[in-house]
Scaffold this active site. Structure first.
Site, mmCIF file in Angstrom:
data_model
loop_
_atom_site.group_PDB
_atom_site.id
_atom_site.type_symbol
_atom_site.label_atom_id
_atom_site.label_comp_id
_atom_site.label_asym_id
_atom_site.label_seq_id
_atom_site.Cartn_x
_atom_site.Cartn_y
_atom_site.Cartn_z
ATOM 1 N N LYS A 1 1.021 4.162 -2.764
ATOM 2 C CA LYS A 1 0.598 5.523 -2.403
ATOM 3 C C LYS A 1 1.707 6.541 -2.636
ATOM 4 O O LYS A 1 1.437 7.677 -3.024
ATOM 5 C CB LYS A 1 0.127 5.552 -0.941
ATOM 6 C CG LYS A 1 -1.240 4.890 -0.733
ATOM 7 C CD LYS A 1 -2.301 5.486 -1.631
ATOM 8 C CE LYS A 1 -3.713 5.262 -1.150
ATOM 9 N NZ LYS A 1 -4.718 5.728 -2.132
ATOM 10 N N TYR B 149 0.834 -1.215 0.000
ATOM 11 C CA TYR B 149 0.000 0.000 0.000
ATOM 12 C C TYR B 149 0.868 1.264 0.000
ATOM 13 O O TYR B 149 0.630 2.203 -0.764
ATOM 14 C CB TYR B 149 -0.879 -0.067 1.251
ATOM 15 C CG TYR B 149 -1.817 1.080 1.471
ATOM 16 C CD1 TYR B 149 -2.915 1.275 0.656
ATOM 17 C CD2 TYR B 149 -1.627 1.967 2.534
ATOM 18 C CE1 TYR B 149 -3.793 2.320 0.882
ATOM 19 C CE2 TYR B 149 -2.506 3.013 2.780
ATOM 20 C CZ TYR B 149 -3.590 3.183 1.944
ATOM 21 O OH TYR B 149 -4.459 4.217 2.165
HETATM 22 P P1 NAI Z 1 -13.514 2.712 1.490
HETATM 23 O O1 NAI Z 1 -13.192 1.259 1.485
HETATM 24 O O2 NAI Z 1 -14.682 3.165 2.294
HETATM 25 O O3 NAI Z 1 -13.701 3.242 0.012
HETATM 26 C C1 NAI Z 1 -12.970 2.772 -1.076
HETATM 27 C C2 NAI Z 1 -13.932 2.448 -2.202
HETATM 28 O O4 NAI Z 1 -13.157 2.069 -3.368
HETATM 29 C C3 NAI Z 1 -14.854 1.271 -1.891
HETATM 30 O O5 NAI Z 1 -16.216 1.671 -2.018
HETATM 31 C C4 NAI Z 1 -14.471 0.213 -2.896
HETATM 32 O O6 NAI Z 1 -15.552 -0.579 -3.348
HETATM 33 C C5 NAI Z 1 -13.883 1.045 -4.011
HETATM 34 N N1 NAI Z 1 -12.942 0.267 -4.838
HETATM 35 C C6 NAI Z 1 -11.997 -0.589 -4.400
HETATM 36 N N2 NAI Z 1 -11.354 -1.138 -5.433
HETATM 37 C C7 NAI Z 1 -11.889 -0.605 -6.556
HETATM 38 C C8 NAI Z 1 -11.614 -0.776 -7.931
HETATM 39 N N3 NAI Z 1 -10.650 -1.618 -8.350
HETATM 40 N N4 NAI Z 1 -12.323 -0.052 -8.822
HETATM 41 C C9 NAI Z 1 -13.310 0.783 -8.404
HETATM 42 N N5 NAI Z 1 -13.621 0.959 -7.105
HETATM 43 C C10 NAI Z 1 -12.914 0.280 -6.189
HETATM 44 O O7 NAI Z 1 -12.170 3.439 1.997
HETATM 45 P P2 NAI Z 1 -11.783 4.983 2.227
HETATM 46 O O8 NAI Z 1 -11.086 5.053 3.521
HETATM 47 O O9 NAI Z 1 -12.907 5.885 1.958
HETATM 48 O O10 NAI Z 1 -10.642 5.148 1.128
HETATM 49 C C11 NAI Z 1 -10.661 6.065 0.080
HETATM 50 C C12 NAI Z 1 -9.238 6.353 -0.352
HETATM 51 O O11 NAI Z 1 -8.550 7.064 0.678
HETATM 52 C C13 NAI Z 1 -8.402 5.096 -0.616
HETATM 53 O O12 NAI Z 1 -7.564 5.317 -1.734
HETATM 54 C C14 NAI Z 1 -7.566 4.975 0.628
HETATM 55 O O13 NAI Z 1 -6.375 4.257 0.421
HETATM 56 C C15 NAI Z 1 -7.317 6.438 0.937
HETATM 57 N N6 NAI Z 1 -6.912 6.711 2.292
HETATM 58 C C16 NAI Z 1 -7.804 6.565 3.307
HETATM 59 C C17 NAI Z 1 -7.414 6.846 4.591
HETATM 60 C C18 NAI Z 1 -8.367 6.780 5.710
HETATM 61 O O14 NAI Z 1 -7.951 7.143 6.844
HETATM 62 N N7 NAI Z 1 -9.610 6.345 5.506
HETATM 63 C C19 NAI Z 1 -6.018 7.227 4.916
HETATM 64 C C20 NAI Z 1 -5.185 7.394 3.772
HETATM 65 C C21 NAI Z 1 -5.630 7.134 2.516
#
Ligand code: NAI
Length: 302
Positions: free
Chosen positions: A170, A166
């Site tokens: 990133k 990851y």
């Molecule tokens: P989340 O799991 O709630 O949302 C991610 C969404 O991406 C999900 O709805 C999932 O179905 C969708 N997804 C996954 N693989 C996919 C694909 N191949 N094609 C299309 N859609 C896909 O997680 P969250 O936390 O909202 O994450 C959003 C972004 O923020 C991610 O990139 C995560 O790595 C990043 N992030 C989040 C942090 C946090 O504290 N929540 C911290 C740092 C980064």
């Protein structure tokens, strides 16, 4: 203060079926944008697919009187990326805004990290950023306007135990932003980088429960909206966001030490003796691009 308004703008948010992406999409729509809600709808570790997540957010936006269409493509494939951008063009004629947000996790200590878990995570985050951004960037270039957000992570920029796949991906998307800021400049395409911390299914077993309850994703979204606005003039900037705290992170370069006249090869012992000076980050400089470093080599180049 000028109001940030997205009337007439078309936004794509990947992974918008939940978490941060859903919040961004809702707020774009509330401020007038037409939004493509992309979500593959798989599990937290990227298995399976479902239309339900994207459909639900489209319904939420429509219930608020906004405009949105769903897309269920996988960001990690070239066909998926093209499909997402084509959905925007078919439904709304263009792409103005792209938020690369889709993400999965497959944590493992590095010495146990299996190839398939490296490939899956790098595939969604880094390859996914390539697959979606390339066709979007081409459309933005043609239109002479674009706003792109890459979602990175403190894990990639600063480090986090057990997240080698990851973190590598990133850090990679931050590198992609460094190049797109240069290649997009002539076309009014700005690419900026979000470093969020928020409660979502990705963090529910990572963060302590009391902190998890406070870290609302809605507190991050205003930054994404600003970075995607016409008003935002910066590009290639990385901003931390959590709980209403916002700050810039940047790769800075210290003053350094000159240990040669450009001809004489320094010894490893001279490096050792000057280590404190080489390591110093006093009065650091920001390089907008790699060749800016030559500005520091003046005496050695003359
Ligand atoms: P989340 O799991 O709630 O949302 C991610 C969404 O991406 C999900 O709805 C999932 O179905 C969708 N997804 C996954 N693989 C996919 C694909 N191949 N094609 C299309 N859609 C896909 O997680 P969250 O936390 O909202 O994450 C959003 C972004 O923020 C991610 O990139 C995560 O790595 C990043 N992030 C989040 C942090 C946090 O504290 N929540 C911290 C740092 C980064």
């Amino acid at each position: 203060m000028s109001k940030i308004d997205f009337t007439g703008r078309v936004a794509i948010v990947t992974g918008a079926g939940a978490g941060l992406g859903r919040c961004h999409a809702l707020e774009f729509a509330k401020r007038g944008a037409k939004v493509v809600i992309n979500d593959l709808g798989g599990t937290r570790d990227g298995v399976g697919s479902s239309d339900a997540a994207a459909n639900k957010v489209v319904e939420e936006i429509k219930a608020l009187g906004g405009e949105a269409v769903p897309n269920y493509d996988n960001v990690a494939t070239v066909e998926g990326g093209k499909g997402i951008v084509q959905t925007a063009i078919d439904a709304f004629g263009k792409v103005d805004i792209l938020v690369n947000n889709a993400g999965i996790l497959r944590d493992s200590a590095f010495h146990k990290l299996e190839e398939e878990n490296w490939d899956a995570v790098v595939g969604v985050h880094l390859r996914g950023a390539y697959c979606v951004t390339k066709p979007a960037f081409i459309n933005m270039r043609e239109n002479g306007y674009g706003r792109i957000v890459m979602t990175t992570s403190g894990a990639g920029l600063f480090g986090n135990f057990g997240q080698a796949n990851y973190s590598s991906a990133k850090a990679g998307v931050a590198g992609l932003a460094n190049v797109l800021k240069l290649e997009g400049a002539k076309y009014n395409i700005k690419t900026n980088v979000l470093i969020p911390v928020a409660a979502s299914r990705l963090t529910e077993d990572v963060l302590p429960p009391d902190l998890f309850a406070k870290l609302k994703p809605d507190l991050i979204t205003p930054l994404v909206l600003y970075m995607c606005s016409e008003q935002c003039e910066d590009s290639g900037v990385m901003i931390n966001a959590a709980l209403g705290y916002f700050s810039r992170s940047a790769i800075m370069t210290g003053p350094g030490a000159i240990l040669s006249d450009g001809e004489k090869i320094p010894t490893p012992e001279e490096i050792m003796e000057s280590w404190d000076k080489i390591m110093s980050l006093e009065n650091p400089k920001f390089f907008n691009q790699v060749f800016d470093m030559f500005g520091e080599l003046g005496p050695l180049l003359s």
